[in-house]
Scaffold this motif. Structure first.
Motif, mmCIF file in Angstrom:
data_model
loop_
_atom_site.group_PDB
_atom_site.id
_atom_site.type_symbol
_atom_site.label_atom_id
_atom_site.label_comp_id
_atom_site.label_asym_id
_atom_site.label_seq_id
_atom_site.Cartn_x
_atom_site.Cartn_y
_atom_site.Cartn_z
ATOM 1 N N CYS A 142 0.808 -1.583 0.029
ATOM 2 C CA CYS A 142 0.227 -0.165 0.289
ATOM 3 C C CYS A 142 0.752 1.576 0.008
ATOM 4 O O CYS A 142 0.542 2.152 -0.715
ATOM 5 C CB CYS A 142 -1.100 0.116 0.728
ATOM 6 N N ARG A 143 2.020 1.438 0.471
ATOM 7 C CA ARG A 143 3.311 2.388 0.892
ATOM 8 C C ARG A 143 3.190 2.984 -0.237
ATOM 9 O O ARG A 143 3.380 3.516 -1.045
ATOM 10 C CB ARG A 143 3.991 1.753 2.206
ATOM 11 N N SER A 144 3.679 1.569 -1.303
ATOM 12 C CA SER A 144 4.276 1.992 -2.231
ATOM 13 C C SER A 144 3.632 2.077 -3.607
ATOM 14 O O SER A 144 3.615 3.130 -4.516
ATOM 15 C CB SER A 144 4.977 0.427 -3.490
ATOM 16 N N THR A 145 2.215 1.628 -3.551
ATOM 17 C CA THR A 145 0.994 2.748 -4.435
ATOM 18 C C THR A 145 0.850 4.068 -3.949
ATOM 19 O O THR A 145 0.850 4.784 -5.133
ATOM 20 C CB THR A 145 -0.132 1.318 -4.184
ATOM 21 N N LEU A 146 1.145 4.540 -3.050
ATOM 22 C CA LEU A 146 1.147 5.594 -2.889
ATOM 23 C C LEU A 146 2.032 6.332 -2.821
ATOM 24 O O LEU A 146 1.905 7.268 -3.304
ATOM 25 C CB LEU A 146 0.306 6.056 -0.707
ATOM 26 N N ASP A 147 3.096 5.861 -2.582
ATOM 27 C CA ASP A 147 4.461 6.767 -3.312
ATOM 28 C C ASP A 147 4.266 6.883 -4.771
ATOM 29 O O ASP A 147 4.798 8.263 -5.527
ATOM 30 C CB ASP A 147 4.705 5.732 -2.940
ATOM 31 N N LYS A 148 3.561 5.788 -5.606
ATOM 32 C CA LYS A 148 3.407 5.917 -7.248
ATOM 33 C C LYS A 148 2.470 6.712 -7.730
ATOM 34 O O LYS A 148 2.695 7.651 -7.918
ATOM 35 C CB LYS A 148 3.004 4.569 -7.515
ATOM 36 N N ALA A 149 1.141 7.168 -6.476
ATOM 37 C CA ALA A 149 0.125 8.012 -7.084
ATOM 38 C C ALA A 149 0.856 9.560 -6.753
ATOM 39 O O ALA A 149 0.535 10.449 -7.207
ATOM 40 C CB ALA A 149 -0.507 7.372 -5.866
ATOM 41 N N ILE A 150 2.046 9.730 -5.819
ATOM 42 C CA ILE A 150 2.053 10.780 -5.356
ATOM 43 C C ILE A 150 3.241 11.163 -6.751
ATOM 44 O O ILE A 150 3.414 12.473 -7.192
ATOM 45 C CB ILE A 150 3.411 10.645 -3.754
ATOM 46 N N ILE A 151 4.215 10.437 -6.860
ATOM 47 C CA ILE A 151 4.872 10.646 -8.328
ATOM 48 C C ILE A 151 3.934 11.244 -9.715
ATOM 49 O O ILE A 151 4.536 12.441 -9.740
ATOM 50 C CB ILE A 151 5.752 9.454 -8.500
ATOM 51 N N ILE A 152 2.677 10.537 -9.521
ATOM 52 C CA ILE A 152 2.514 10.354 -10.970
ATOM 53 C C ILE A 152 2.011 12.071 -10.415
ATOM 54 O O ILE A 152 2.116 13.224 -11.538
ATOM 55 C CB ILE A 152 0.963 9.255 -10.816
ATOM 56 N N ALA A 153 1.431 12.281 -9.215
ATOM 57 C CA ALA A 153 0.613 13.872 -9.033
ATOM 58 C C ALA A 153 1.759 14.561 -9.242
ATOM 59 O O ALA A 153 1.433 15.291 -10.091
ATOM 60 C CB ALA A 153 0.145 14.066 -7.839
ATOM 61 N N LYS A 154 3.076 14.519 -8.888
ATOM 62 C CA LYS A 154 3.475 15.642 -9.384
ATOM 63 C C LYS A 154 3.826 15.674 -10.500
ATOM 64 O O LYS A 154 4.572 17.388 -10.691
ATOM 65 C CB LYS A 154 5.292 15.285 -8.223
#
Length: 318
Positions: A142-154
């Motif tokens: 879940c942590r890695s999923t959220l990390d990817k979401a943050i990268i996409i958002a930025k």
């Protein structure tokens, strides 16, 4: 898309009477989860919201998906898991002002979300990405999923709004909780902590002092929840602003008030309101949520919100 949010929602069983849970014999089935609460709150106010999660291929998952879809939330990126169940939790209204929550979510389908199941188009183009401190506490995947979401958002210019939503029952190590929550705050554009959460992260201090600690961690905008006292807006190099709360005669269910606040703030920002007016809308949404039993049931439509904020709502509509 206005807002995309990612996280677990569970089937919620609420006893139909007050007192210790051991004496309850009948329950009402609802659904609750910080991220879906925000998505539903936004949808009821007329905004476009998307909720991303993973559900079991079970009856609870079917019912939850139908409920959230029925609220107008986009669920096209929700995946299903045939090997893991949809999570469950119980509320206990032990006595007045004493509400407790019991989770049964270990190894749930949502805890097995993975980054490879999150396509870039699910987030790219959204105005805001709403995340909470619950999701990274569920599992490393879940942590890695959220990390990817943050990268996409930025990369796509999507602003990140982070609600710490600290759940110590999910963190085996409190020092690790502080570390991860602070890290996610530092990656966000706007952080929506509660006062007690700020104290957990940084120690004792006034709301103003604690807001400054978030700025030192790299946060640009802090809107701190102060319960019935309202909220505090803090931006570096500007005077801090206190926004008064709304009076609630009797709190029926406090769970979900913070999510309602987040939905109100996001709604205000989407409508182009100032931070102060957005926080005031958040305060009103939080107050309304406490008046109704259930995580999402008290979230208002826009006309009811306007009546409440104007003070013109009557006890009896004739």
């Amino acid at each position: 898309m206005d807002v995309v949010t990612i996280g677990e929602t569970m089937t919620l069983f609420t006893p139909n009477e007050e007192g210790p849970l051991r004496h309850a014999r009948s329950f009402s089935m609802k659904f609750g989860g910080a991220e879906s609460n925000v998505a539903i709150g936004l949808s009821r106010l007329g905004h476009k919201s998307r909720w991303i999660s993973r559900l079991g291929e079970d009856e609870f998952g079917d019912a939850m998906l139908a409920f959230i879809r029925g609220e107008g939330v986009d669920v096209s990126y929700v995946t299903r898991d045939s090997h893991s169940p949809t999570g469950v939790f119980f509320k206990e209204f032990r006595r007045l002002n004493d509400t407790r929550v019991y989770y049964y979510r270990k190894n749930s389908a949502a805890s097995k979300m993975t980054a490879d199941l999150l396509p870039e188009e699910a987030i790219r183009g959204a105005r805001f990405l709403h995340i909470t401190g619950i999701t990274p506490a569920l599992s490393e995947s879940c942590r890695s999923t959220l990390d990817k979401a943050i990268i996409i958002a930025k990369e796509s210019g999507t602003k990140i709004v982070f609600d710490p939503n600290i759940r110590l029952k999910l963190w085996a190590d409190t020092s690790k909780a502080r570390s991860f929550i602070t890290e996610y705050a530092s990656k966000s554009d706007i952080v929506l902590p509660g006062l007690s959460e700020a104290e957990f992260l940084f120690g004792d201090g006034s709301a103003e002092q604690l807001a400054d600690q978030f700025h030192k961690a790299g946060v640009q905008t802090v809107i701190m929840k102060l319960g019935k006292e309202g909220s505090l807006i803090s931006v570096p190099s500007s005077p801090k602003t206190h926004v008064n709360g709304f009076y609630v005669e009797r709190v029926v269910d406090p769970i979900g008030a913070g999510d309602a606040f987040a939905a109100g703030v996001l709604s205000g920002l989407l409508d182009g309101l100032s931070l102060e007016e957005a926080a005031r809308r958040g305060n009103a949404m939080g107050a309304l949520a406490t008046m109704v039993n259930g995580d999402a049931e008290g979230l208002p439509v826009r006309s009811d919100l306007a009546l409440f904020m104007s003070g013109s709502a009557d006890d009896v509509m004739r």
